[in-house]
Write a protein that holds these residues in place. Structure first.
Motif, short mmCIF file in Angstrom:
data_model
loop_
_atom_site.label_atom_id
_atom_site.label_comp_id
_atom_site.label_asym_id
_atom_site.label_seq_id
_atom_site.Cartn_x
_atom_site.Cartn_y
_atom_site.Cartn_z
N LYS A 273 0.85 -1.19 0.00
CA LYS A 273 0.00 0.00 0.00
C LYS A 273 0.88 1.23 0.00
O LYS A 273 2.08 1.17 0.28
N HIS A 346 -1.07 -0.40 -3.95
CA HIS A 346 -2.50 -0.15 -3.79
C HIS A 346 -2.73 1.13 -2.98
O HIS A 346 -1.86 1.55 -2.19
N TYR A 347 -3.90 1.72 -3.18
CA TYR A 347 -4.17 3.02 -2.55
C TYR A 347 -5.64 3.11 -2.15
O TYR A 347 -6.51 2.36 -2.62
N LEU A 348 -5.91 4.04 -1.24
CA LEU A 348 -7.26 4.36 -0.81
C LEU A 348 -7.30 5.86 -0.56
O LEU A 348 -6.62 6.38 0.34
N ASP A 349 -8.09 6.59 -1.36
CA ASP A 349 -8.18 8.04 -1.22
C ASP A 349 -9.02 8.41 0.00
O ASP A 349 -9.81 7.59 0.50
N SER A 375 -10.52 3.66 -4.46
CA SER A 375 -9.49 2.69 -4.07
C SER A 375 -9.18 1.77 -5.23
O SER A 375 -10.00 1.59 -6.14
N SER A 376 -7.98 1.17 -5.16
CA SER A 376 -7.57 0.20 -6.19
C SER A 376 -8.11 -1.19 -5.87
O SER A 376 -7.99 -2.10 -6.69
N THR A 379 -13.74 -2.09 -1.42
CA THR A 379 -13.81 -1.49 -0.08
C THR A 379 -15.05 -1.95 0.66
O THR A 379 -15.99 -2.50 0.07
N VAL A 415 -10.32 -1.66 3.48
CA VAL A 415 -10.08 -2.60 2.38
C VAL A 415 -9.90 -3.98 3.01
O VAL A 415 -8.88 -4.23 3.66
N LEU A 421 -5.09 -0.35 4.90
CA LEU A 421 -5.72 0.78 4.20
C LEU A 421 -7.07 1.08 4.84
O LEU A 421 -7.97 0.23 4.87
#
Length: 623
Positions: A273, A346-349, A375-376, A379, A415, A421
């Motif tokens: 992440k 991976h990401y989560l705004d 998010s990638s 969620t 996630v 995340l």
């Protein structure tokens, strides 16, 4: 040693025994071999029997040893019969042996056995006319060697050599008899093989007669031997058994060219992440390792700096996603060897909540709030209020708002496949409306003893926040608690009971007013010699009142009966006649000249006025 005074008798017996030897026989039984450890005591038995005669009165026993390197010569170390035993002097066994004899045998005991004691021992039995016989035992002495010592070759051994190379040496010192050495590769015995394995052994006889054995292992290594362990084992004889001792294991360094490289993500474990520190490690199968190069395949290949074959990416972002490659050169074949890996960050705004910050609702209204985060990965969203879950999913529906609806709602977006995340957002809900007092539709009534302090609690909800005031006519009170939150006010007052009380709590705001009432009925205090108990005191008062009512009713009935019979005259100067028809309730009270608040007045009212019985009067008193 010189012969004793009866030595001539021994000589005569010897001559006679020789003359009878042709027809007499003695059977002597001894162990062929006997084993003993160095330093222990050895017991050599000699059993005998006479085949043709009973045991004679005189039996001569002699013990001999074979001299080392003398061509078979013997040396006597003991002689004796049933009456005397003699140990020969000036031998290796003087002072070290004892002999025990009985009618059937002799037992030779040798103390502190040493290596030279490994020889033949003879037992000679002479029964004079009964004949003579002889037996022998070979005494074997054992002493285990020291633990084997192994030394591996420290330099690297190349797989390209054609002949076996020295791998390790092993030595076992000071054992008796001679020990043997066996080599092991990963606990599997190694046997000599032409062109592959050669074992060179050297045996040394030490000055103290012990044996030392040295062994050298020459071995043709392959790449598979890089993780192989070698060890040696010494085997040696002990009394009645063969024992072994294993050395420690040693590893060797094998040199071989690189044919394969492997690139992997060493940390973190699992998915990556944003914000993580990523370590990519590359390793080739060559030894010594050849230089490695890291390249990121992104348009033009970008060569990256590495340390100890590890590429470290600190604080990665989604922009660091891509293909990473590790390369090296095979010097033997002059060819490139490589491996690559796909890195996904991976990401989560941050969560976006609508409505934002705060929202005002009127009582009875409905509201829909949403919470979303890009998010990638997939969620999961939950809504929380005061730490308790109130909704699931990115949509929260608030219907028919009440004051309990007000508060802060937090949405948590996580996630599931990557717990690290997560993000949160919140909205503050304000419910606007007139004050609402808790339990306002229910009057609180209570009975309390006179003089007691009573706490009255009033709690109101509303927005704007209502203010609470108290109205308690004829009584003083003290506010002991005043607490306010965003949507509620709470007040507690303390009031002393002196008489019946009606208390009013008023909650007021710009949106309106609501009231709650409290009713307190006072109970007079009753003096008693016994310790006061509210339950017991009330019971005693009731019983006393009932008894008084009954006695007074009986008294009035008797007086009335006597008057009707003319037994009691009534004068005008005293009291009025009880039988006067026009008498009213008030007149009776006046004529009796009693306090209106006394029990007699109350009872007379019941008898002459309302015509009530005792039970009815009790109910009136309870009211």
């Amino acid at each position: 040693m010189a012969f004793p005074k009866n030595s001539f008798i021994w000589l005569a017996l010897k001559i006679i025994s020789l003359s009878w030897n042709v027809w007499a026989k003695v059977d002597v039984t001894m162990m062929e071999n006997m084993e003993v450890s160095l330093g222990d005591s050895a017991e050599i038995p000699c059993q005998y029997s006479f085949s043709d005669h009973e045991r004679p009165g005189i039996v001569l026993i002699q013990w001999f040893v074979k001299l080392q390197g003398s061509g078979g010569k013997r040396q006597r170390i003991f002689y004796g019969d049933d009456s005397q035993q003699m140990v020969d002097e000036n031998t290796d066994y003087s002072g070290r042996i004892t002999v025990a004899q009985d009618e059937q045998g002799s037992l030779l005991t040798i103390e502190d056995v040493s290596l030279p004691d490994e020889r033949e021992f003879f037992c000679q039995v002479n029964g004079i006319a009964a004949g003579n016989g002889e037996g022998k035992t070979y005494l074997r002495v054992f002493d285990p060697p020291e633990s084997p010592v192994i030394e591996g070759v420290l330099d690297g051994i190349s797989v390209t050599k054609d002949l076996p190379s020295k791998v390790a040496s092993c030595e076992a010192r000071n054992g008796f008899p001679r020990p043997n050495i066996t080599w092991y590769r990963d606990n599997i015995p190694i046997v000599p093989a032409q062109g592959l394995v050669k074992i060179v052994t050297l045996v040394t006889r030490e000055s103290n007669d012990f044996y030392s054995v040295q062994s050298e292992l020459q071995y043709k290594v392959t790449k598979e031997d890089k993780d192989t362990s070698f060890s040696c084992e010494v085997s040696f004889l002990v009394p009645g058994n063969v024992e072994t001792a294993r050395s420690r294991e040693v590893n060797i360094t094998v040199h071989y060219p690189t044919t394969v490289v492997e690139l992997w993500k060493e940390s973190p474990q699992g998915l990556v992440k944003e914000g993580d520190t990523v370590e990519l490690r590359c390793q080739g199968d060559g030894n010594p390792p050849s230089p490695l190069t890291f390249i990121r395949e992104q348009g033009l290949d970008e060569v990256l700096d590495v340390t100890d074959d590890v590429l470290v990416l600190t604080g990665v972002t989604r922009a660091d996603s891509g293909v990473y490659q590790c390369q090296t050169l095979n010097l033997d074949s002059v060819s490139e060897v490589s491996d690559d890996i796909q890195l996904t960050v991976h990401y989560l705004d941050p969560a976006v909540v609508v409505p934002k910050d705060s929202e005002i609702m009127y009582k009875g209204e409905s509201l829909t709030a949403t919470c979303n985060a890009l998010s990638s990965l997939e969620t999961s969203t939950v809504w929380l209020k005061n730490g308790h879950q109130v909704g699931l999913g990115h949509i929260l529906l608030l219907q028919d708002a009440t004051y309990d609806t007000a508060g802060e709602y937090v949405c948590e977006v996580t996630v599931p496949s990557l717990p690290g995340l997560h993000t949160t957002g919140s909205v503050h809900i304000i419910v606007q409306g007139a004050p609402q007092v808790k339990d306002a539709d229910r009057e609180e009534a209570m009975d309390e003893a006179v003089g007691k302090l009573v706490n009255l609690s009033c709690e109101a909800h509303g927005f704007p926040l209502p203010s609470i005031t108290w109205h308690i006519p004829g009584n003083q009170f003290t506010e002991v608690l005043s607490r306010k939150t965003d949507h509620s006010a709470h007040s507690v007052v303390s009031v002393k009971v002196t008489s019946d009380i009606i208390a009013l709590c008023n909650a007021t705001s710009d949106m309106g007013t609501e009231m709650k009432s409290f009713s307190i009925k006072s109970i007079p205090m009753v003096t008693s010699t016994a310790p006061y108990s509210p339950a017991e005191g009330s019971g005693v008062i009731i019983v006393v009142i009932i008894i008084c009512i009954l006695l007074l009713a009986i008294l009035v009935s008797v007086l009335y009966f006597l008057h009707k019979k003319g037994k009691i005259p009534c004068g005008r100067s005293g009291k009025q006649e009880i039988t006067k028809e026009n008498t009213t309730k008030d007149d009776i009270v006046v004529e009796m000249k009693t306090d209106a608040k006394t029990e007699e007045a109350v009872l007379l009212k019941g008898v002459n006025g309302d015509k009530k019985g005792p039970s009815d009067q009790y109910m009136d008193l309870r009211k």
